[in-house]
Design a protein around this motif. Structure first.
Motif, PDB file in Angstrom:
ATOM      1  N   HIS A  24       0.817  -1.213   0.000  1.00 17.71           N
ATOM      2  CA  HIS A  24       0.000   0.000   0.000  1.00 17.71           C
ATOM      3  C   HIS A  24       0.851   1.264   0.000  1.00 17.71           C
ATOM      4  O   HIS A  24       0.492   2.248  -0.640  1.00 17.71           O
ATOM      5  CB  HIS A  24      -0.954   0.000   1.200  1.00 17.71           C
ATOM      6  N   ARG A  25       1.967   1.236   0.722  1.00 23.04           N
ATOM      7  CA  ARG A  25       2.785   2.439   0.845  1.00 23.04           C
ATOM      8  C   ARG A  25       3.509   2.800  -0.450  1.00 23.04           C
ATOM      9  O   ARG A  25       3.781   3.965  -0.700  1.00 23.04           O
ATOM     10  CB  ARG A  25       3.809   2.267   1.982  1.00 23.04           C
ATOM     11  N   ILE A  26       3.837   1.800  -1.285  1.00 22.94           N
ATOM     12  CA  ILE A  26       4.582   2.109  -2.517  1.00 22.94           C
ATOM     13  C   ILE A  26       3.692   2.677  -3.608  1.00 22.94           C
ATOM     14  O   ILE A  26       4.188   3.165  -4.610  1.00 22.94           O
ATOM     15  CB  ILE A  26       5.356   0.877  -3.052  1.00 22.94           C
ATOM     16  N   ARG A  27       2.398   2.664  -3.423  1.00 20.16           N
ATOM     17  CA  ARG A  27       1.494   3.180  -4.460  1.00 20.16           C
ATOM     18  C   ARG A  27       1.624   4.677  -4.687  1.00 20.16           C
ATOM     19  O   ARG A  27       1.220   5.194  -5.708  1.00 20.16           O
ATOM     20  CB  ARG A  27       0.048   2.834  -4.110  1.00 20.16           C
ATOM     21  N   ALA A  28       2.202   5.382  -3.738  1.00 16.64           N
ATOM     22  CA  ALA A  28       2.379   6.826  -3.874  1.00 16.64           C
ATOM     23  C   ALA A  28       3.750   7.189  -4.443  1.00 16.64           C
ATOM     24  O   ALA A  28       4.034   8.364  -4.654  1.00 16.64           O
ATOM     25  CB  ALA A  28       2.185   7.507  -2.522  1.00 16.64           C
ATOM     26  N   LEU A  29       4.596   6.190  -4.695  1.00 16.49           N
ATOM     27  CA  LEU A  29       5.968   6.458  -5.134  1.00 16.49           C
ATOM     28  C   LEU A  29       6.078   6.482  -6.658  1.00 16.49           C
ATOM     29  O   LEU A  29       5.426   5.697  -7.348  1.00 16.49           O
ATOM     30  CB  LEU A  29       6.916   5.387  -4.573  1.00 16.49           C
ATOM     31  N   ASP A  30       6.956   7.366  -7.152  1.00 17.20           N
ATOM     32  CA  ASP A  30       7.206   7.416  -8.595  1.00 17.20           C
ATOM     33  C   ASP A  30       8.248   6.365  -8.968  1.00 17.20           C
ATOM     34  O   ASP A  30       8.788   5.656  -8.119  1.00 17.20           O
ATOM     35  CB  ASP A  30       7.642   8.817  -9.025  1.00 17.20           C
ATOM     36  N   THR A  31       8.537   6.259 -10.260  1.00 15.92           N
ATOM     37  CA  THR A  31       9.450   5.239 -10.756  1.00 15.92           C
ATOM     38  C   THR A  31      10.846   5.359 -10.138  1.00 15.92           C
ATOM     39  O   THR A  31      11.457   4.346  -9.792  1.00 15.92           O
ATOM     40  CB  THR A  31       9.553   5.314 -12.298  1.00 15.92           C
ATOM     41  N   ASP A  32      11.357   6.581 -10.003  1.00  8.26           N
ATOM     42  CA  ASP A  32      12.700   6.760  -9.425  1.00  8.26           C
ATOM     43  C   ASP A  32      12.762   6.228  -7.992  1.00  8.26           C
ATOM     44  O   ASP A  32      13.729   5.559  -7.611  1.00  8.26           O
ATOM     45  CB  ASP A  32      13.108   8.236  -9.453  1.00  8.26           C
ATOM     46  N   ALA A  33      11.747   6.522  -7.197  1.00  5.94           N
ATOM     47  CA  ALA A  33      11.723   6.060  -5.809  1.00  5.94           C
ATOM     48  C   ALA A  33      11.587   4.533  -5.756  1.00  5.94           C
ATOM     49  O   ALA A  33      12.226   3.875  -4.925  1.00  5.94           O
ATOM     50  CB  ALA A  33      10.582   6.722  -5.050  1.00  5.94           C
ATOM     51  N   LEU A  34      10.779   3.976  -6.643  1.00 11.86           N
ATOM     52  CA  LEU A  34      10.625   2.519  -6.682  1.00 11.86           C
ATOM     53  C   LEU A  34      11.934   1.838  -7.084  1.00 11.86           C
ATOM     54  O   LEU A  34      12.313   0.812  -6.522  1.00 11.86           O
ATOM     55  CB  LEU A  34       9.506   2.137  -7.658  1.00 11.86           C
ATOM     56  N   GLU A  35      12.635   2.424  -8.052  1.00 13.36           N
ATOM     57  CA  GLU A  35      13.933   1.879  -8.474  1.00 13.36           C
ATOM     58  C   GLU A  35      14.943   1.960  -7.328  1.00 13.36           C
ATOM     59  O   GLU A  35      15.759   1.053  -7.149  1.00 13.36           O
ATOM     60  CB  GLU A  35      14.462   2.637  -9.692  1.00 13.36           C
TER      61      GLU A  35
END
Length: 114
Positions: A24-35
């Motif tokens: 649930h928490r990663i749904r607000a993150l952009d691609t750079d943050a996910l990478e």
């Protein structure tokens, strides 16, 4: 991207998050943050389920999935403190034995000392 120190991750408590909360928490993150999280995960715990979760979310964002609102670094909401139980000896029913076999309408009787 070089190995990110734990303090600079987009989710400050990342290592302590269970998989369901992380999802649930990663749904607000952009691609750079996910990478950044993916790089950290591969260099440290290398949990297969987390890597799959991050990879799926990266693909979703790349395909145009909208980011959710909210602060991904915010902790879970706390439930309000309960005022206590409404059950007390005064509100409890009288104890009774189980009914005898075959007739649920007849109250049971204690077996006595056997």
């Amino acid at each position: 991207m070089a190995d990110a120190p734990r303090q600079t991750l987009p989710l400050p408590d990342y290592d302590e998050l269970p998989l369901g909360t992380l999802e649930h928490r990663i749904r607000a993150l952009d691609t750079d943050a996910l990478e950044q999280l993916m790089t950290y995960e591969r260099a440290h715990a290398h949990r297969t389920a987390v890597i799959q979760l991050l990879d799926n979310r990266i693909q979703q964002v790349a395909a145009g999935s909208a980011l959710s609102g909210g602060d991904p670094a915010a902790g879970p909401e706390r439930a309000h403190a309960r005022a206590g139980s409404k059950v007390s000896p005064a509100t409890s029913p009288e104890p009774r034995s189980a009914p005898p076999h075959g007739n649920p309408d007849q109250p049971g009787r204690p077996k006595g000392n056997r």
